[in-house]
Design a protein around this motif. Structure first.
Motif, PDB file in Angstrom:
ATOM      1  N   ALA A 157     104.889  65.960  47.960  1.00 41.12           N
ATOM      2  CA  ALA A 157     104.487  65.529  46.621  1.00 41.12           C
ATOM      3  C   ALA A 157     104.752  64.055  46.378  1.00 41.12           C
ATOM      4  O   ALA A 157     104.000  63.384  45.663  1.00 41.12           O
ATOM      5  CB  ALA A 157     105.195  66.382  45.576  1.00 41.12           C
ATOM      6  N   THR A 158     105.802  63.534  46.972  1.00 39.50           N
ATOM      7  CA  THR A 158     106.144  62.124  46.712  1.00 39.50           C
ATOM      8  C   THR A 158     105.136  61.169  47.341  1.00 39.50           C
ATOM      9  O   THR A 158     104.841  60.110  46.789  1.00 39.50           O
ATOM     10  CB  THR A 158     107.555  61.811  47.248  1.00 39.50           C
ATOM     11  N   THR A 169     106.630  72.610  50.301  1.00 35.05           N
ATOM     12  CA  THR A 169     106.927  71.237  49.890  1.00 35.05           C
ATOM     13  C   THR A 169     107.897  70.547  50.852  1.00 35.05           C
ATOM     14  O   THR A 169     108.493  71.171  51.731  1.00 35.05           O
ATOM     15  CB  THR A 169     107.532  71.234  48.469  1.00 35.05           C
ATOM     16  N   VAL A 185     102.666  70.341  51.760  1.00 32.48           N
ATOM     17  CA  VAL A 185     102.492  69.166  50.910  1.00 32.48           C
ATOM     18  C   VAL A 185     103.742  68.294  50.939  1.00 32.48           C
ATOM     19  O   VAL A 185     104.849  68.767  51.236  1.00 32.48           O
ATOM     20  CB  VAL A 185     102.188  69.553  49.433  1.00 32.48           C
ATOM     21  N   VAL A 230      98.325  67.222  48.640  1.00 33.01           N
ATOM     22  CA  VAL A 230      98.174  67.532  47.210  1.00 33.01           C
ATOM     23  C   VAL A 230      96.702  67.735  46.850  1.00 33.01           C
ATOM     24  O   VAL A 230      96.346  68.647  46.096  1.00 33.01           O
ATOM     25  CB  VAL A 230      98.805  66.426  46.347  1.00 33.01           C
ATOM     26  N   ALA A 234     102.592  65.620  40.673  1.00 34.52           N
ATOM     27  CA  ALA A 234     101.624  65.108  41.642  1.00 34.52           C
ATOM     28  C   ALA A 234     100.233  65.684  41.389  1.00 34.52           C
ATOM     29  O   ALA A 234      99.216  65.014  41.594  1.00 34.52           O
ATOM     30  CB  ALA A 234     102.079  65.449  43.063  1.00 34.52           C
ATOM     31  N   LEU A 235     100.164  66.907  40.918  1.00 34.80           N
ATOM     32  CA  LEU A 235      98.878  67.571  40.671  1.00 34.80           C
ATOM     33  C   LEU A 235      98.235  67.113  39.370  1.00 34.80           C
ATOM     34  O   LEU A 235      97.011  67.095  39.244  1.00 34.80           O
ATOM     35  CB  LEU A 235      99.057  69.093  40.644  1.00 34.80           C
ATOM     36  N   GLY A 239     101.987  62.305  48.335  1.00 38.40           N
ATOM     37  CA  GLY A 239     100.642  62.789  48.023  1.00 38.40           C
ATOM     38  C   GLY A 239      99.998  63.557  49.152  1.00 38.40           C
ATOM     39  O   GLY A 239      98.865  64.060  49.009  1.00 38.40           O
ATOM     40  N   THR A 268     108.178  68.170  40.626  1.00 38.33           N
ATOM     41  CA  THR A 268     107.572  67.019  41.319  1.00 38.33           C
ATOM     42  C   THR A 268     106.155  67.339  41.758  1.00 38.33           C
ATOM     43  O   THR A 268     105.244  66.496  41.671  1.00 38.33           O
ATOM     44  CB  THR A 268     108.431  66.630  42.538  1.00 38.33           C
ATOM     45  N   LEU A 269     105.949  68.581  42.218  1.00 34.15           N
ATOM     46  CA  LEU A 269     104.613  68.995  42.656  1.00 34.15           C
ATOM     47  C   LEU A 269     103.639  69.028  41.483  1.00 34.15           C
ATOM     48  O   LEU A 269     102.500  68.551  41.596  1.00 34.15           O
ATOM     49  CB  LEU A 269     104.677  70.366  43.323  1.00 34.15           C
TER      50      LEU A 269
END
Length: 624
Positions: free
Chosen positions: A143-144, A107, A141, A149, A19-20, A146, A15-16
């Motif tokens: 990730a979901t 995360t 962070v 990120v 996001a990146l 943002g 997921t991270l």
């Protein structure tokens, strides 16, 4: 910069990365269904390449296939769970692979309270303390949503900008971690380039199978390109091979680097907290993208305690690709946990005396990052010189780098062999001493035949090196040559007056048919001289160097033998070898005589027999 994720299962690595980069690395149907990463995933930005690895303990072998060859470790820790077993194991793997650059992504920060966030940071600080990533920045962070990120991405971009461009020295090597087919492209393999450069149209080998392939096209960091180099993720479309012939763990290499091994010497480190490593322990070896059962033979000790390291020879169950400097990971025989790791030192380990003090000193020299250290020690320790080709292959040194090393060490280079200056002077002294000893042993002989002198000087000395050594002595006047005989300048042997007179009478008979002269009995019949007298004279003439016993009672003059040597060399130059029939056609006469001549040259070391052919080992100049 190649960034590799690391961390426990379900801590948000995939997921991270999405996001990146905007790329979902879970490409398999089962990964989508189960919501976990099972195999390696890849994502790219213009400056970053991400390798997303599985976090499940049963999939560490897949994680290791992607971990080698990365530049930067992104350790992912879920704030709600904190440090977990695979977090620790992945960090240990990062250390064993020699990675010193990294960061931590904390995360799922949107799912916890502030006090838990601080507690998680404390856990991470404790985990990293004393490790290679100690002091690495921690980025909270979500990730979901943002959150955080952008800050993490900016940090990665900054580190990538400060990284020195990898130097594309040596031959090309790429560890294959994936293979598939694409319509219009054919067979495609992907991996991280460990060394060198590759271009469209290059001829490579798939190793260990040794299958030749041609690069039809390539992509670097998921963008079309004409070339790729060390440190980059590269996809190559290959001609000349099918997908079924390629497996994870194989290598694409420049042809000269194809050298599959079943054992190599290495430096091995055991992780703290693991059992003592005993001699001949069975393990799983992970090197490049390969995973293979292996045994550890300890060289410098009977065991390696937890946290310790030492020299070892690693024997693998099947051929693999490896070169000096390659990092590897060792897991237990059941592949349940990581027990240690290390790096390759020598892919050409000796069969004997592998635990001797001299060998252990050489391993220490090979462990030095400066290749000159081991080359100097090898040249100083080997009287017959050090072979440069295996040394250069082991270190993946190109010709220019190797030549510069030899100049830097002031080595005497003869063909593919290098000598330390002191060793070359010792050989010069041995050469003269061997010749003097032969004169003392047999003062009535004119001198010593070339190949015999080489054996007396140093039996293991390669012929090209001996030829150079002798050539310097001849040019400097320290050794003289009479026909094919070598002697000290002051050594002189004179024929008795009666022998000189009789030889002057008989020599014209041999000169009349130089390539098939009359035998002893025929000379005796033609002249009326007793056969025993002719035989005894010819033996003395041969000892003096004016004739050669090519076969029993069959003597050729020195001039005829020198001419035959030149003819044999010319045949070998034309046909790649000398055979009896072409030589017979050259000199006339029967095939039997031609066979005797070639067997004579084999006997004295001028040629060597290869089945029914004869290949020169010397040069015609040795006959004067």
């Amino acid at each position: 910069m190649i960034v590799g994720t690391a961390g426990h299962i379900d801590h948000g690595k995939t997921t991270l990365v999405k996001a990146l980069t905007g790329v979902d690395c879970d490409r398999l149907k089962e990964e989508k269904a189960r919501g976990i990463t099972l195999d390696l995933g890849y994502a790219y930005t213009p400056t970053l390449g991400f390798i997303d690895v599985p976090g499940h303990e049963k999939l560490v072998h897949n994680m290791l296939a992607g971990a080698t060859g990365i530049d930067f470790a992104l350790l992912v820790v879920a704030a709600d769970d904190g440090v977990m077993p695979q977090t620790r194991e992945h960090l240990e793997i990062v250390e064993l692979l020699g990675l010193r650059r990294g960061a931590v992504a904390l995360t799922k920060c949107d799912l916890i309270a502030v006090d838990r966030l601080e507690q998680a940071k404390t856990e991470i600080a404790g985990l990293l303390a004393g490790s290679a990533l100690a002091g690495s920045p921690v980025f909270p962070v979500a990730a979901t949503s943002g959150e955080g990120v952008a800050e993490l991405r900016a940090h990665l971009e900054t580190v990538a900008a400060t990284l020195a461009e990898p130097v594309g020295q040596g031959g090309f090597r790429l560890a294959v971690d994936r293979c598939f087919t694409l319509s219009g492209a054919g067979t495609v393999v992907t991996g991280t380039a460990f060394a060198g450069e590759v271009r469209v149209g290059d001829q490579l080998l798939l190793s260990p199978p040794g299958k030749p392939v041609r690069v039809r096209s390539l992509r670097v960091q998921d963008a079309p390109a004409e070339s790729g180099r060390a440190g980059q993720r590269i996809a190559l479309a290959l001609a000349g091979i099918e997908k079924a012939e390629v497996g994870r763990g194989m290598w694409l290499v420049a042809p000269r680097l194809h050298a599959p091994v079943t054992r190599f010497d290495a430096r091995v480190r055991v992780l703290p907290g693991q059992p003592t490593l005993q001699h001949w322990t069975q393990v799983h070896l992970h090197l490049g993208a390969e995973d293979v059962p292996a045994r550890i033979a300890l060289l410098g000790a009977d065991e390696i305690p937890p946290g310790g390291e030492n020299w070892a020879q690693i024997a693998v169950d099947r051929e693999i690709g490896a070169l000096s400097g390659d990092r590897f990971i060792l897991r237990d025989a059941g592949a349940h946990h990581t027990i240690g790791g290390g790096y390759v030192l020598d892919i050409f380990p000796p069969q004997r005396r592998k635990r001797s003090p001299e060998r252990l000193a050489m391993l220490a020299a090979l462990a030095d990052p400066d290749p000159a250290v081991a080359l100097r020690l090898a040249a100083e320790g080997q009287p017959a010189g050090v072979e440069l080709a295996p040394y250069a292959l082991n270190r993946n040194l190109d010709a220019a780098t190797l030549a510069e090393l030899c100049r830097r060490l002031d080595l005497k280079v003869v063909g593919d062999t290098a000598f330390a200056p002191a060793r070359w002077r010792e050989l010069q002294e041995k050469l003269l001493a061997a010749l003097a000893a032969e004169h003392e042993r047999a003062p009535d002989l004119t001198g010593v035949e070339r190949d015999r002198l080489r054996r007396l000087t140093l039996p293991t000395l390669a012929r090209p090196a001996f030829d150079m050594l002798l050539g310097e002595a001849l040019a400097g006047g320290r050794i003289a040559q009479t026909n094919a005989w070598l002697h000290l300048p002051e050594h002189r042997v004179q024929l008795a007056a009666a022998d000189r007179d009789l030889w002057a009478t008989l020599q014209p008979l041999l000169d009349a048919e130089p390539y098939n002269p009359p035998r002893v009995r025929d000379v005796a019949k033609a002249t009326g001289i007793p056969e025993d007298t002719v035989r005894a004279l010819f033996k003395r003439i041969a000892r003096h160097g004016d004739a050669w016993p090519v076969a029993h009672d069959h003597y050729f003059t020195a001039a005829a033998v020198a001419d035959l040597a030149r003819r044999v060399a010319a045949l070998a130059e034309r046909d790649g070898c000398a055979r009896a029939a072409p030589l017979r056609d050259e000199i006339g006469g029967g095939r039997k005589v031609a066979i005797h001549i070639l067997e004579f040259f084999d006997r004295i070391g001028y040629t060597r027999r290869v089945r029914d052919t004869h290949v020169p080992r010397g040069t015609p100049e040795q006959f004067g």
